[in-house]
Write a protein that holds these residues in place. Structure first.
Motif, mmCIF file in Angstrom:
data_model
loop_
_atom_site.group_PDB
_atom_site.id
_atom_site.type_symbol
_atom_site.label_atom_id
_atom_site.label_comp_id
_atom_site.label_asym_id
_atom_site.label_seq_id
_atom_site.Cartn_x
_atom_site.Cartn_y
_atom_site.Cartn_z
ATOM 1 N N PRO A 168 0.813 -1.237 0.000
ATOM 2 C CA PRO A 168 0.000 0.000 0.000
ATOM 3 C C PRO A 168 0.837 1.273 0.000
ATOM 4 O O PRO A 168 0.416 2.301 -0.531
ATOM 5 C CB PRO A 168 -0.818 -0.129 1.289
ATOM 6 C CG PRO A 168 -0.948 -1.600 1.505
ATOM 7 C CD PRO A 168 0.369 -2.167 1.051
ATOM 8 N N GLU A 171 1.650 1.855 -3.584
ATOM 9 C CA GLU A 171 0.453 2.249 -4.331
ATOM 10 C C GLU A 171 0.093 3.704 -4.060
ATOM 11 O O GLU A 171 -0.305 4.448 -4.974
ATOM 12 C CB GLU A 171 -0.706 1.335 -3.955
ATOM 13 C CG GLU A 171 -0.518 -0.113 -4.407
ATOM 14 C CD GLU A 171 -1.634 -1.020 -3.942
ATOM 15 O OE1 GLU A 171 -2.515 -0.532 -3.199
ATOM 16 O OE2 GLU A 171 -1.625 -2.211 -4.310
ATOM 17 N N ALA A 172 0.256 4.145 -2.810
ATOM 18 C CA ALA A 172 -0.024 5.542 -2.480
ATOM 19 C C ALA A 172 0.942 6.471 -3.211
ATOM 20 O O ALA A 172 0.553 7.558 -3.676
ATOM 21 C CB ALA A 172 0.082 5.744 -0.976
ATOM 22 N N ARG A 174 2.373 5.820 -6.107
ATOM 23 C CA ARG A 174 1.996 5.836 -7.520
ATOM 24 C C ARG A 174 0.797 6.735 -7.760
ATOM 25 O O ARG A 174 0.709 7.405 -8.801
ATOM 26 C CB ARG A 174 1.712 4.403 -7.991
ATOM 27 C CG ARG A 174 2.926 3.478 -7.971
ATOM 28 C CD ARG A 174 2.621 2.131 -8.606
ATOM 29 N NE ARG A 174 3.733 1.200 -8.413
ATOM 30 C CZ ARG A 174 3.753 0.244 -7.498
ATOM 31 N NH1 ARG A 174 2.702 0.090 -6.674
ATOM 32 N NH2 ARG A 174 4.783 -0.556 -7.378
ATOM 33 N N VAL A 175 -0.160 6.735 -6.830
ATOM 34 C CA VAL A 175 -1.323 7.615 -6.959
ATOM 35 C C VAL A 175 -0.886 9.078 -6.990
ATOM 36 O O VAL A 175 -1.474 9.908 -7.705
ATOM 37 C CB VAL A 175 -2.312 7.364 -5.796
ATOM 38 C CG1 VAL A 175 -3.397 8.436 -5.778
ATOM 39 C CG2 VAL A 175 -2.930 5.986 -5.927
ATOM 40 N N ASP A 176 0.180 9.408 -6.256
ATOM 41 C CA ASP A 176 0.696 10.777 -6.232
ATOM 42 C C ASP A 176 1.553 11.103 -7.446
ATOM 43 O O ASP A 176 2.127 12.203 -7.526
ATOM 44 C CB ASP A 176 1.517 11.005 -4.964
ATOM 45 C CG ASP A 176 0.647 10.994 -3.715
ATOM 46 O OD1 ASP A 176 -0.562 11.254 -3.842
ATOM 47 O OD2 ASP A 176 1.177 10.708 -2.625
ATOM 48 N N GLY A 177 1.666 10.144 -8.366
ATOM 49 C CA GLY A 177 2.415 10.389 -9.593
ATOM 50 C C GLY A 177 3.893 10.089 -9.506
ATOM 51 O O GLY A 177 4.667 10.513 -10.380
#
Length: 292
Positions: A168, A171-172, A174-177
């Protein structure tokens, strides 16, 4: 709260301590004999009077070894191999282990099977030599680095450790770019310092102690690392070739004493570095071995 232990557990621990103490003693005795021999006089060595303590304290063997230009040249070659080789080893291991630790990576199982295959079936010597020769690495310092760039065993340790890191968190990011290389260098590596130090120690000790590849691929004496230099000093007993410095007549030296002094000097660097890395080494080895 103190946990009460049974008599069986107490005796089991005592037996373990006794066996391990005996094992340590059996390993230390030869080292003490080597150290005592390197510090003893020639006459004591000839009459086999040296056991675990120097007889007629003598430092001429160390003065001769440390004043030998060939010894320091071989030491420099080994230092270069350890520094550059360990950096390449760590880079290759991390860049390979991190993606292979991801279960969603396509073709991951095929690559892991290939890694396990190389652990079970070692490549034959002659084909390996021909490959190294084909790439023009014979009589090159890179012949002692490139063929050993990646260890399958250390790779599996790295993969096991990277699996234990929380997905996780990535993944967090990656969500932030954040890109994969940024995740690797900004998140994964800082969280992986115990296993990084463990791999560094594994690779550094392996590169320092390695003489087999030099024996196979290096014919030029100017490129001999310290361990191969030590091999010729001990195994072939060739002191005239190994010692380029003319020994003064006032020095109390012997071939056996020079051998022992060379062994001690070649061993000291690892003995100095290891205590500072021991804590990280044990922690990283334990985490990498039990995490899934």
């Amino acid at each position: 709260m103190r946990i009460r232990r049974t008599q069986g557990e107490i005796w089991f621990d005592r037996c373990n301590v006794a066996v391990l103490s005996l094992a340590c003693l059996l390993m230390i005795i030869p080292l003490l004999n080597v150290l005592a021999s390197s510090l003893s006089s020639t006459d004591a060595m000839i009459h086999a009077e040296v056991r675990l303590w120097p007889v007629d304290m003598n430092f001429d063997n160390y003065r001769t070894v440390l004043g030998n230009a060939k010894f320091w040249h071989a030491f420099g070659i080994s230092l270069f191999i350890v520094t550059v080789g360990t950096f390449i080893n760590l880079a290759m291991t991390v860049l390979t282990a991190y993606p292979l630790s991801k279960s969603y990576l396509r073709g991951r199982k095929v690559v892991l099977i290939g890694v396990l295959f190389t652990m079970i079936f070692q490549p034959p010597m002659i084909p390996t030599y021909l490959v190294v020769k084909q790439f023009g690495l014979i009589n090159s310092v890179w012949a002692m680095i490139i063929p050993l760039a990646l260890s399958a065993f250390n790779l599996l340790i790295g993969i096991t450790f990277f699996r234990s890191l929380p997905e996780p968190l990535f993944e967090a990011a990656r969500v932030d770019g954040v890109g994969e290389f940024t995740i690797l260098f900004r998140i994964v590596i800082p969280l992986s310092m115990p296993i990084m130090v463990t791999l560094l120690l594994f690779y550094a000790v392996g590169n320092w102690n390695n003489y087999y590849t030099a024996l196979l691929y290096i014919n030029n004496a100017a490129l001999h690392p310290l361990q191969l230099y030590l091999y010729y000093v001990i195994a072939q007993f060739n002191m005239n070739e190994a010692m380029s410095k003319v020994i003064e007549t006032t020095m109390d030296v012997s071939p056996q004493g020079l051998q022992m002094a060379t062994i001690i000097v070649a061993t000291v660097p690892i003995l100095i570095v290891y205590p500072f890395l021991q804590k990280h080494f044990i922690r990283g080895a334990m985490i990498g071995s039990i995490k899934e």
